[in-house]
Design an enzyme around this catalytic site. Structure first.
Site, PDB file in Angstrom:
ATOM      1  N   ARG A 103       0.808  -1.255  -0.089  1.00  0.00           N
ATOM      2  CA  ARG A 103      -0.084   0.188  -0.027  1.00  0.00           C
ATOM      3  C   ARG A 103       0.788   1.237   0.030  1.00  0.00           C
ATOM      4  O   ARG A 103       2.057   1.200   0.760  1.00  0.00           O
ATOM      5  CB  ARG A 103      -0.988  -0.049   1.102  1.00  0.00           C
ATOM      6  CG  ARG A 103      -0.331   0.359   2.414  1.00  0.00           C
ATOM      7  CD  ARG A 103      -1.563   0.590   3.430  1.00  0.00           C
ATOM      8  NE  ARG A 103      -0.803   0.649   4.864  1.00  0.00           N
ATOM      9  CZ  ARG A 103      -1.626   1.013   5.891  1.00  0.00           C
ATOM     10  NH1 ARG A 103      -2.884   1.375   5.637  1.00  0.00           N
ATOM     11  NH2 ARG A 103      -1.026   1.615   7.010  1.00  0.00           N
ATOM     12  N   THR A 107      -1.239   7.485   0.045  1.00  0.00           N
ATOM     13  CA  THR A 107      -2.642   7.504  -0.694  1.00  0.00           C
ATOM     14  C   THR A 107      -3.345   6.627   0.134  1.00  0.00           C
ATOM     15  O   THR A 107      -4.687   6.197   0.161  1.00  0.00           O
ATOM     16  CB  THR A 107      -2.720   7.078  -1.999  1.00  0.00           C
ATOM     17  OG1 THR A 107      -2.025   5.988  -2.146  1.00  0.00           O
ATOM     18  CG2 THR A 107      -1.906   8.304  -2.796  1.00  0.00           C
ATOM     19  N   ASP A 203       4.138  -1.680  12.314  1.00  0.00           N
ATOM     20  CA  ASP A 203       4.177  -1.937  10.977  1.00  0.00           C
ATOM     21  C   ASP A 203       4.439  -3.884  11.076  1.00  0.00           C
ATOM     22  O   ASP A 203       5.554  -4.127  11.484  1.00  0.00           O
ATOM     23  CB  ASP A 203       5.316  -1.353   9.994  1.00  0.00           C
ATOM     24  CG  ASP A 203       4.956  -1.850   8.690  1.00  0.00           C
ATOM     25  OD1 ASP A 203       4.760  -1.002   7.895  1.00  0.00           O
ATOM     26  OD2 ASP A 203       5.408  -3.011   8.364  1.00  0.00           O
ATOM     27  N   ASP A 206       7.389  -4.785   9.013  1.00  0.00           N
ATOM     28  CA  ASP A 206       8.861  -4.364   9.660  1.00  0.00           C
ATOM     29  C   ASP A 206       9.174  -5.196  11.040  1.00  0.00           C
ATOM     30  O   ASP A 206      10.334  -5.598  11.247  1.00  0.00           O
ATOM     31  CB  ASP A 206       8.763  -2.900   9.975  1.00  0.00           C
ATOM     32  CG  ASP A 206       8.698  -1.932   8.838  1.00  0.00           C
ATOM     33  OD1 ASP A 206       9.103  -2.550   7.424  1.00  0.00           O
ATOM     34  OD2 ASP A 206       8.514  -0.704   8.930  1.00  0.00           O
TER      35      ASP A 206
HETATM   36  N1  URA Z   1      -0.412  -2.287   8.170  1.00  0.00           N
HETATM   37  C1  URA Z   1       0.608  -2.584   9.336  1.00  0.00           C
HETATM   38  O1  URA Z   1       1.458  -3.124   9.322  1.00  0.00           O
HETATM   39  N2  URA Z   1       0.059  -2.069  10.637  1.00  0.00           N
HETATM   40  C2  URA Z   1      -0.923  -1.168  10.478  1.00  0.00           C
HETATM   41  O2  URA Z   1      -1.244  -0.839  11.606  1.00  0.00           O
HETATM   42  C3  URA Z   1      -1.764  -1.014   9.623  1.00  0.00           C
HETATM   43  C4  URA Z   1      -1.356  -1.738   8.133  1.00  0.00           C
END
Ligand code: URA
Length: 212
Positions: A103, A107, A203, A206
């Site tokens: 993503r 955006t 994330d 990550d």
């Molecule tokens: N993707 C993620 O890794 N964490 C979020 O909080 C939202 C989307």
């Protein structure tokens, strides 16, 4: 769409350790696998089965086995890959297809960069693995892919979900006949202005694999 929020003390415990920013990547990966196995138990409640005659050492009996073709498991790269082991531990005979989606952090729109799925998914039960249901953009696109290839039964397994993502899925598939289910470890409060789930876990990609 049916939504099942898993309510089990073991899941809550593991989720709490997972969310903690002090938890390191190896522990995070291990916990994601364990959580997926627990969620998969619920997600596969309606997996297709058939009756088979077997003989135990004592007597003949009618047992239950998974039908052919076996279910298809689709991890969404990158973060969904961290969920694959935990899922195939429960269904080792499942076929695995891959969807690479990313993503745009500005955006928040999802786009596909890799696709390795069976051409024909007619009559197949599909399980999508995506740890974070945030805006819903990625999951909606993935479900649309599977429906376009003939999938007749789709279950998404997400570790955490935001209400906004669930609402987006419900809207997107309100008039679709294919049964769609969501099994999630928790329903969090909201998305923040950057599209992150709150309180969330940061994330997922990550935290699983480092910032690359
Ligand atoms: N993707 C993620 O890794 N964490 C979020 O909080 C939202 C989307």
């Amino acid at each position: 769409m049916k939504v099942h929020v898993a309510d089990h003390p073991l899941i809550s415990h593991k989720l709490t350790v997972l969310r903690d920013k002090q938890t390191n990547s190896p522990t995070f990966r291990q916990l994601v696998e364990e959580l997926v196995t627990l969620l998969a138990y619920e997600a596969t409640r309606e997996v297709h089965t058939r009756s088979v005659e077997i003989e135990t050492p004592v007597t003949a009996m009618l047992g239950t086995k998974l039908t052919d073709p076996k279910p298809v498991v689709v991890p969404i790269l990158r973060a969904g890959l961290g969920m694959l082991e935990g899922m195939v531990r429960l269904i080792p005979t499942a076929e695995v297809g891959f969807l690479g989606m990313v993503r745009d952090e500005k955006t928040l729109k999802a786009s596909t960069y890799a696709n390795r799925l069976p051409e024909d998914l007619s009559g197949r039960q599909c399980f999508i693995l995506d740890p974070m249901l945030a805006t819903g953009g990625t999951l909606i696109m993935a479900i649309e892919y599977l429906i376009a290839r003939g999938a007749t039964d789709i279950t998404a397994i997400c570790i955490l979900s935001a209400p906004e993502g669930i609402a987006a899925l419900e809207k997107a598939f309100a008039h679709v006949d294919v049964p769609i289910r969501l099994v999630t470890g928790a329903l969090d409060q909201k998305l923040n202005e950057h599209g992150y789930i709150v309180p969330g876990l940061g994330d997922a990609g990550d935290r699983l694999y480092g910032v690359v």
